[in-house]
Design a protein around this motif. Structure first.
Motif, short mmCIF file in Angstrom:
data_model
loop_
_atom_site.label_atom_id
_atom_site.label_comp_id
_atom_site.label_asym_id
_atom_site.label_seq_id
_atom_site.Cartn_x
_atom_site.Cartn_y
_atom_site.Cartn_z
N GLU A 101 25.02 57.24 12.24
CA GLU A 101 24.18 56.06 12.38
C GLU A 101 22.89 56.39 13.12
O GLU A 101 21.81 55.95 12.75
CB GLU A 101 24.93 54.96 13.15
CG GLU A 101 25.89 54.21 12.25
CD GLU A 101 26.76 53.24 13.04
OE1 GLU A 101 26.50 53.05 14.24
OE2 GLU A 101 27.69 52.69 12.43
N PHE A 105 17.25 57.66 12.29
CA PHE A 105 16.45 57.26 13.44
C PHE A 105 15.04 56.89 13.07
O PHE A 105 14.47 55.94 13.58
CB PHE A 105 16.46 58.40 14.48
CG PHE A 105 15.91 57.97 15.80
CD1 PHE A 105 16.73 57.34 16.73
CD2 PHE A 105 14.58 58.18 16.13
CE1 PHE A 105 16.25 56.93 17.95
CE2 PHE A 105 14.08 57.77 17.36
CZ PHE A 105 14.91 57.15 18.27
N ARG A 110 15.71 53.78 8.47
CA ARG A 110 16.59 52.74 8.99
C ARG A 110 17.00 51.73 7.92
O ARG A 110 18.13 51.27 7.91
CB ARG A 110 15.88 52.02 10.14
CG ARG A 110 16.70 52.04 11.40
CD ARG A 110 15.88 51.55 12.56
NE ARG A 110 14.77 52.41 12.87
CZ ARG A 110 13.72 52.02 13.59
NH1 ARG A 110 13.64 50.78 14.03
NH2 ARG A 110 12.74 52.85 13.86
N CYS A 154 18.60 60.90 7.20
CA CYS A 154 17.20 60.79 7.60
C CYS A 154 16.28 60.38 6.45
O CYS A 154 15.06 60.39 6.63
CB CYS A 154 16.70 62.12 8.14
SG CYS A 154 17.34 62.53 9.74
N ARG B 165 19.29 51.54 19.96
CA ARG B 165 18.88 52.78 19.32
C ARG B 165 18.30 53.74 20.36
O ARG B 165 18.66 54.91 20.43
CB ARG B 165 17.83 52.46 18.27
CG ARG B 165 17.94 53.21 17.00
CD ARG B 165 17.07 52.53 15.97
NE ARG B 165 15.69 52.47 16.43
CZ ARG B 165 14.79 53.42 16.16
NH1 ARG B 165 15.13 54.45 15.43
NH2 ARG B 165 13.57 53.33 16.60
N ARG B 168 21.00 55.12 22.62
CA ARG B 168 21.78 56.17 21.99
C ARG B 168 20.99 57.46 21.86
O ARG B 168 21.51 58.55 22.00
CB ARG B 168 22.22 55.72 20.60
CG ARG B 168 23.39 54.80 20.64
CD ARG B 168 23.77 54.48 19.22
NE ARG B 168 25.00 53.72 19.18
CZ ARG B 168 25.55 53.33 18.04
NH1 ARG B 168 24.98 53.65 16.90
NH2 ARG B 168 26.65 52.64 18.06
N LEU B 182 15.35 67.16 15.39
CA LEU B 182 15.41 67.30 13.93
C LEU B 182 15.80 66.00 13.22
O LEU B 182 15.65 65.90 12.02
CB LEU B 182 16.39 68.41 13.54
CG LEU B 182 15.87 69.82 13.85
CD1 LEU B 182 16.91 70.85 13.47
CD2 LEU B 182 14.57 70.08 13.11
N ILE B 183 16.34 65.02 13.97
CA ILE B 183 16.52 63.73 13.30
C ILE B 183 15.43 62.76 13.70
O ILE B 183 15.53 61.57 13.45
CB ILE B 183 17.92 63.12 13.55
CG1 ILE B 183 18.16 62.95 15.04
CG2 ILE B 183 19.00 63.95 12.91
CD1 ILE B 183 19.44 62.19 15.33
N GLY B 184 14.39 63.26 14.32
CA GLY B 184 13.22 62.43 14.53
C GLY B 184 13.13 61.75 15.88
O GLY B 184 12.33 60.85 16.07
N ILE B 185 13.96 62.18 16.84
CA ILE B 185 13.87 61.57 18.17
C ILE B 185 12.76 62.28 18.94
O ILE B 185 12.67 63.50 18.94
CB ILE B 185 15.21 61.72 18.91
CG1 ILE B 185 16.29 60.92 18.18
CG2 ILE B 185 15.08 61.24 20.35
CD1 ILE B 185 17.68 61.14 18.71
#
Ligand SMILES: Nc1ncnc2c1ncn2[C@@H]1O[C@H](COP(=O)(O)OP(=O)(O)OP(=O)(O)O)[C@@H](O)[C@H]1O
Ligand SMILES: Nc1ncnc2c1ncn2[C@@H]1O[C@H](COP(=O)(O)OP(=O)(O)OP(=O)(O)O)[C@@H](O)[C@H]1O
Ligand SMILES: [Mg+2]
Ligand SMILES: [Mg+2]
Lengths: 240, 289, 315, 243, 382
Positions: A101, A105, A110, A154, B165, B168, B182-185
């Protein structure tokens, strides 16, 4: 130019160690390319550089007509350039479900979160079984699945997979090949790094052989890649 | 006897609230960034001093003071993260180095406060005057506010880190920076949020405590040590466990003080802590694994 | 110069210089600073054995020192044991204390080790405080007998005798550390630190190595404590305090956790650096800030410690 | 028939509700190469873990080695008794060189004296064909393949009677896999029993004398490798269509 | 040169700063007057920080190592006063203002070895015993009515507080009082006295004594006591004499009693005290406690002795000269006891002074010849 991704003359490395030495390659829209070559010659480093985790010391990377070289990782992911890293070290203390989930991000990912989640579970039923488990305790193959699953969450516009078959059982490897193939068919271009050249050849439109941080051979359908020849090339170069 | 017990219970509740606020701040930074912030107590102290300066010295009122204390502490927290923690991410002995740099930050803040505000004690007025009687034991109304506010704040933080969000993403960053990126954080932003949040919590605690205790440059030391004990009992990691442990320790401490006197109480607390860790290396509420 | 030769010659040259210092530094103040720096050097380099080499975040190291201090003080004053022997008794009891704490610590990880060892040092301090008939409580013990050889009292000659005893202990401790680190045992410590499971799978018992390393690191720390008590003729509970701990820890980190000589060099450097600031009026508080900032800078610019930085510059 | 080197009876390992290894019993004969395969998450690594006590022993069941029951022993004692494993994930002692890694293994695990250890270190590194120029480098500067070589060599140097390898071929190139194949045969010739977990079938089939396939923590098939891979259940669960 | 050994940083920094100020004030004054015997003075500070043995020894060594150092002054430097021996070994003039029990312990066995070390504070024995007759005197005079003959004592684990508490227990016991509580606290910050106070409220004593001298702790104690006061006379050791105690407790401390030995004797019959206090306030803008004036007087005592001897390097002679001191100071008349090197306690010398705080004022009510007012029953007592 209708190239989606253009890497030109990239030099990068870790501190004093230079790994990539002026490497160039390109990828057209809807194309699937494969990278292979001996261990430790910079394939992973290249993907990390494209994702912005490593700053190149020279050269440029362009994606969809946009210069990426100066951008930081979150913006690169936002642009749709996503990878599943090698070694699949995920968030050890997060559960499978949470991880997936969270992986949706970036803003544009989303919206499709729910449908993407279903896709991932359809691809890897094992992950659905292990939903409440912490990532740290997954088996090697399960972790690999989770890593790829995260990348899919993603909403990639270009997907990079670094040794996706590492540690997968023969059957799963086959299923993965199909899944990746169908991803490619959906029009998401792919860059796949693999040691298993047969796996690559079945999948990719073009192959790059990378050695010492440079592209030493480019093989595409046009100059008729003969299977045996590729293998010989690979064996010969690697052994030497 | 009953009366004494009730008094102990109430004073345990006050202590527990304080420890819960302190420990949850520590815990936020620990769970997200894997950093044990030894400057946490000093940030609390800064919150108190700033609140005092704004509300007493500048006469702008207590609420403004508390807000200012919280804000300044948060900013300092972000600064500490930027200058003293971030450069060492991914370093092999990061845990140790950040222990050291945050210790250094503590020294700088404490000595700096001494230079700025001097060695004399200060105190803030109370939010609400008067006394409140709970179960026949008298505490000041201000302490009652603290007791009431603590669970609210804890709940808010808990919701934030687990359900939102951003919350987390903080946890994800703490566990694996590269994968998070790599997941955009946005990793640096996440760091700053975590540290700022925790420091704001410290500042707020300090500003509230400044009306109960005296404000000194070293006022953060004792709550920090207690927060450490709490964190051990609770097992680093989950906020709920930390809060639970905070109240438990507050009560145990208050009861020990009645039964054994103040003298042996810290001794017994430390001993309990060691024993707990011997038998449950991940804390009383920590999982087994 | 080959690295081998450098590893031997440079320390020897430094030792020779230190041996000659008293010829130049004739007053007792400078010699006193050196003696204190030697003591801290022993503390820091032995601490580095557990902290740097084995990755045991032992925050109770100063407790071993304190145990040494009180052992020597009680032995020499209460029981009238010759101070020369009392010093070594400090090492024995410190090793024993280390064994006590090591048993629970051997099973713990990371920050928990920090917290438990910290708690242990608090416990030790409370014990010392509460047993005032034996330890003098908060007041401490004073007028501890001083060292003498025959009729020669070490208090005389501007501490010349103490200087060489301190230096001698430092050399012994360093030789001991070098022997430990270069043995397979020393290497197994790094193995345990970096990859526990792998180490276990190669027949190395993680908990045994941890217990051993704590006990070994306590021996000379306790001896240094004994010497400290005999030299200053006082044992007071501040040795368990936070100030001493922070100072010694900064020596380890500034010196570099990987090296043996680093913490010793840092002990000398820090002792003299803080002392040179101490004489300036109005800077009393700022002095600590300056040291703290300097430490952060060193950590940022040279995460391997000052000595690591020097090595890099040479290459 | 030689004595069984290892016998496992009724071994179980549960994690919460999950039975990762579920009542597994088998024997490994002294001197053979015993292959283990199975889908991802079928409990292969867990089986290795509970046999070697790293990081846990079995929840139930017994492990006998060399006539002694070892499942309650601490991990390092099992290792010293001669049951030596490698890990699926890369593992190394980053600050130690290859020489030093092997030295401590020889001294601690093999109980060898320092002088003997030095000779054995040479032998083991030569056996795995480790580049002599890179023997004094820090391990974390080595390449993936070299780290794998090192992990195997550090097991060999202590003269184990049983060598347990967890996916040694993953991530290796074809030529490297071929070298590994030859190495395993050579080691086995010196009398070392080998347990091999592997997904790279070519290697697994070429070296193992017997093959066991796990699925959901249970034994799906066991026996002659060529027969086992033709077992329909194995094909269904593990090998997939192409076989 | 004159050295000051003081805790300029750390927990006791407020005291330390005051020590330095007091000494500085004396030095400035002497220099303005042209110095003593042709010598002008310069102050050099040795910070003992948290008072660890090596910090104290190092600071002392640094001051001792200075060839131009003529004397060293301190309020207190370490809890044990062990530095006295370092001073004596080098014949350094050393004047101390606290921890007289420790000083006595070190000097009394062989006073001749410590010719240069003198203590401005008299023996603390007075703290232990004087309180009983004073309270009983108040009762006899009808100024105080007490409900019973019970006393509760709480002290903190440091040599000063603990020693006094132990002495008091004996003194009250001998006078036929019942000691209902005798608690010991760890030394350090105490934020919650409620558990102890709860016990007090169960069994209220006539006299409640707290010997923790840390002013913040004492202020907290007082504030928490006043949340629900019992019918008890409250006596707090030393802390109420610290200026900030009043700021911290405001009206809550009205009625509390404390005493001082060797403290500033600020009363019309000792104009010297008002003079020193006035000068200090003019120079530094705040009210000093004990240590500012004490260090000021110490420097002047040294200066007097130096004036007689003439040569600052003849330190043993200066020490002998100090021994003969008989001087009216802010603390009273200082004379030293040759057996212990402590100043002599007596109502004519350095007296023990009992104060009561009322409405923010400190009222000296004992001994009578110095009294500035008389004791009144505290407002909370019936
Ligand atoms: N963090 C690092 N610091 C220093 N050197 C590194 C680091 N990571 C990788 N290297 C070195 O960079 C070189 C290239 O590594 P990279 O991981 O890119 O190779 P690769 O082609 O992906 O190999 P593989 O097939 O094994 O994954 C190797 O020699 C490796 O040792
Ligand atoms: N500590 C643990 N806690 C919970 N579940 C665990 C734990 N360790 C392993 N598991 C689970 O047990 C199952 C078996 O894991 P194991 O690692 O043995 O698989 P494997 O056969 O080695 O697979 P692979 O081929 O993918 O490495 C997996 O489903 C895994 O998720
Ligand atoms: Mg790679
Ligand atoms: Mg596995």
């Amino acid at each position: 130019m209708d190239n989606l991704l253009t890497v030109s003359g990239v030099t990068a490395g870790y501190g004093p160690i230079t790994v990539l030495r002026g490497l160039s390659l390109h990828l057209g829209a809807g194309e699937c390319i494969g990278l292979f070559g001996p261990n430790g010659h910079g394939k992973t480093t290249l993907l990390q550089t494209i994702s912005g985790l490593i700053r190149p010391t020279s050269g440029s990377i362009e994606f969809d007509g946009r210069e990426l070289t100066r951008l930081r990782p979150p913006h690169i992911v936002e642009a749709g350039l996503v990878q599943s890293p090698q070694g699949n070290t995920l968030f050890g203390d997060m559960r499978v479900q949470e991880t997936l989930e969270l992986a949706a991000f970036s803003k544009h990912a989303r919206d499709d979160r729910q449908s993407n989640l279903e896709k991932v579970f359809a691809l890897f039923p094992r992950l659905e079984e292990r939903r409440p488990q912490k990532a740290r305790t997954l088996s090697g193959g399960e972790r690999q699945m989770l890593s790829i699953g995260c990348a899919l969450m993603c909403a990639p516009r270009l997907l990079m997979l670094d040794e996706p078959t590492l540690g997968l059982s023969p059957r799963l490897k086959e299923e993965l090949a199909q899944a990746v193939g169908s991803i490619a068919k959906e029009g998401i271009p792919l860059i796949v790094v693999e040691q298993d050249v047969e796996f690559l050849m079945a999948l990719a439109d073009r192959l790059y052989l990378i050695e010492h941080g440079e592209v030493v051979r480019e093989i595409d359908r046009a100059n008729a890649p003969d299977h045996d020849e590729v293998m010989r090339l690979y064996f010969g170069e690697a052994a030497g | 006897m009953i009366e004494t017990l009730l008094a102990a219970l109430v004073s345990g509740l006050v202590l527990g609230s304080l420890y819960a606020l302190m420990a949850s701040g520590l815990s936020v930074v620990w769970t997200t960034l894997g950093v044990f912030n030894f400057a946490h107590g000093a940030l609390m102290m800064v919150g108190a001093f700033v609140a005092w300066t704004v509300s007493e010295a500048a006469g702008l009122g207590l609420l403004t003071g508390i807000a200012a204390g919280t804000l300044v502490a948060a900013l300092l927290g972000v600064l500490i993260e930027r200058l003293l923690v971030r450069p060492f991410y991914g370093h092999r002995s990061m845990l140790l180095i950040t222990v050291m740099t945050t210790l250094a930050a503590m020294i700088i803040l404490e000595k700096g406060a001494q230079i700025i505000w001097g060695a004399r004690l200060k105190q803030l007025p109370r939010l609400i005057d008067g006394e409140v009687s709970i179960l026949g034991a008298t505490i000041s109304a201000h302490e009652a506010v603290l007791v009431g506010l603590a669970p609210l704040i804890l709940f808010a933080i808990w919701r934030f880190t687990l359900k939102t969000r951003t919350g987390r993403s903080l946890r994800a960053v703490g566990q694996n920076q590269n994968s998070a990126a790599l997941i955009g954080i946005d990793v640096p932003v996440a760091f700053a949020i975590a540290f700022g949040l925790s420091a704001a919590l410290a500042g707020l605690t300090g500003a509230l405590l400044g009306s109960i205790r005296f404000i000194t440059p070293v006022m953060g030391a004792e709550p920090l040590v207690k927060a450490m004990i709490v964190v051990i009992f609770g097992g680093l990691g989950s906020l709920g466990a930390t809060a639970g442990a905070a109240y438990l320790i507050g009560l145990i401490e208050a009861l020990l003080i009645v039964w054994l006197g103040l003298y042996w109480t810290p001794f017994v607390l430390f001993l309990m802590m060691i024993i707990v860790l011997v038998f449950r290396p991940n804390g009383i509420f920590g999982g087994k694994e | 110069m080959s690295t081998r030769a450098r590893d031997i010659l440079v320390p020897l040259a430094c030792l020779a210089v230190l041996a000659l210092v008293p010829l130049v530094a004739t007053e007792s103040y400078t010699r006193h600073l050196f003696i204190i720096a030697f003591i801290y050097g022993i503390i820091a380099s032995n601490w580095n054995l557990s902290l740097g080499h084995c990755g045991v975040f032992n925050f109770g190291h100063l407790t071993f020192f304190g145990v040494g201090v009180y052992t020597a003080a009680i032995a020499a004053k209460t029981f009238g044991i010759n101070p020369w022997i009392a010093i070594w008794l400090g090492g024995v009891t410190a090793a024993f204390a280390a064994f006590l704490i090591a048993t629970p610590v051997a099973r713990l990880k990371g920050i928990y080790v920090v917290l438990v060892t910290f708690a242990f040092s608090q416990l030790a301090m409370q014990l010392v405080l509460s047993q005032s008939q034996i330890t003098g409580g908060a007041e401490g013990m004073v007028r501890i007998p001083f060292m003498r050889i025959g009729d020669y009292s070490f208090v005389r000659d501007y501490k010349l005798g103490y200087y060489y005893v301190g230096l001698g202990l430092l050399v012994l401790s360093t030789l001991f550390l070098l022997a430990v680190i270069n043995s397979p045992f020393g290497k197994s410590l790094k193995a345990v630190r970096d990859a526990e499971d792998y180490a276990e799978s190669r027949g190395i018992s993680v908990s045994t190595q941890r217990i051993l390393v704590l006990v070994l690191s306590a021996v000379f720390t306790g001896v240094a404590g004994g010497f400290y008590a005999i030299y200053l003729r006082v044992a007071s509970p501040e040795v368990f305090g936070f100030g001493t701990l922070a100072l010694a820890l900064s020596m380890v980190l500034i010196g570099g956790t990987g090296t043996t000589y680093g913490p010793i060099a840092a002990a000398l450097a820090l002792t003299f650096a803080t002392e040179s600031l101490a004489g300036i009026r109005g800077l009393e508080e700022a002095r600590f800030i300056i040291v703290a900032v300097a430490m952060i800078l060193v950590l940022r610019l040279a995460p391997g410690g000052l000595l690591g930085l020097l090595n890099r510059l040479k290459i | 028939m030689s004595e069984p080197a290892l016998s496992i009876t009724g071994a179980c390992k549960t994690f919460g509700g999950l039975k990762a290894v579920d009542d597994v019993s088998f024997r490994v004969n002294s001197g053979e190469i015993f292959g283990i395969a199975g889908p991802n998450g079928s409990g292969k690594s867990t089986l290795f873990n509970l046999m070697t006590g790293i990081p846990y022993g079995p929840s139930a069941g017994e492990v006998h080695f060399d006539g002694r029951r070892i499942d309650r022993w601490p991990a390092h004692r099992i290792a010293r008794a001669g049951l030596c494993r490698t890990f699926q994930k890369d593992a190394e002692f980053p600050e130690l060189s290859a020489d030093e890694t092997l030295q401590i293994s020889a001294v601690y695990n093999g109980g060898q004296r320092r002088r003997d250890a030095a000779d054995n270190v040479d032998k083991a590194l030569t056996l795995v064909d480790f580049d002599p120029d890179r023997r004094t480098m820090r391990s974390d500067e080595l390449s993936v393949y070299e780290k794998k070589q090192l992990m195997i060599a550090s097991a060999l140097v202590s003269n184990p009677s049983v060598l347990m390898l967890d996916e040694p071929a993953s991530g290796l190139t074809k030529p490297e896999i071929e070298k590994l194949d030859a190495l395993l045969i050579a080691v086995n010739r010196t009398g070392v029993t080998i347990l091999l977990i592997e997904h790279v079938l070519s290697l697994l089939l070429s070296v193992s004398e017997r093959l066991m396939v796990l699925n959901y923590g249970q034994i799906l098939a066991e026996g002659d490798p060529q027969t086992v891979v033709k077992n329909p259940a194995v094909i269904e669960a593990y090998l997939g269509g192409r076989g | 040169k004159i050295g000051v050994l003081a805790p300029v940083t750390g927990k006791a920094a407020a005291d330390g700063q005051e020590m330095v100020n007091g000494a500085q004030m004396a030095v400035d004054e002497l220099n303005k007057a042209g110095g003593v015997a042709g010598h002008t003075f310069e102050l050099s500070v040795g910070d003992v920080g948290d008072a660890s043995a090596d910090a104290v020894a190092t600071a002392a060594e640094r001051l001792l190592g200075d060839r131009a150092m003529g004397a060293i002054m301190t309020g207190y430097a370490s809890g044990s006063n062990f530095e006295i021996e370092m001073m004596a070994e080098q014949d350094m003039v050393y004047l101390v203002s606290a921890n007289s029990a420790q000083t006595e312990g070190i000097i009394a066995p062989s006073p001749d070895d410590f010719g240069t070390v003198w203590s401005m504070t008299p023996s603390y024995a007075g703290y232990n015993t004087e309180i009983v007759p004073v309270i009983e005197g108040l009762v006899a005079d009808g100024k105080l009515t007490l409900p019973n003959k019970k006393v509760a004592i709480i002290s903190s684990d440091n040599p000063y507080s603990k020693g006094i508490a132990e002495g008091m227990v004996v003194a009250f016991g001998e006078a036929g009082w019942e000691v209902t509580e005798n608690d010991l606290l760890p030394f350090g910050e105490i934020n919650d006295w409620r558990a102890f106070l709860a016990k007090i409220r169960q069994n209220p004593p006539a006299v409640l004594i707290n010997t923790d001298y840390v002013s913040a702790n004492a202020a907290t104690f007082m504030n928490q006591f006043m949340e629900d006061p019992t019918n008890s006379l409250v006596f707090i050791q030393y802390a109420p004499s610290v200026p900030e105690f009043l700021e911290l407790t405001k009206e809550k401390s009205s009625g509390v009693v404390y005493n001082l030995l060797g403290g500033v004797l600020n009363t019309p019959t000792n104009p010297r005290a008002a003079e020193v206090l006035g000068k200090y306030k003019a120079a530094f803008g705040n009210e000093p406690g004990t240590y500012g004036p004490a260090l000021y007087e110490q420097v002047l005592i040294y200066a007097d002795a130096l004036g007689k001897v003439g040569d600052p390097s003849k330190r043993a002679e200066i020490g002998a000269e100090i021994a003969k001191t008989s001087k009216q100071t802010a603390m009273g008349k200082i004379q030293f006891d040759p057996a212990t090197h402590l100043s002599v306690q007596s109502n004519d010398g350095v007296p023990i002074q009992f104060y009561q705080i009322r409405d923010g004022e400190r009222i000296l009510f004992y001994p009578d010849q110095y009294a500035t007012g008389s004791f009144e029953q505290p407002g909370w007592m019936k």
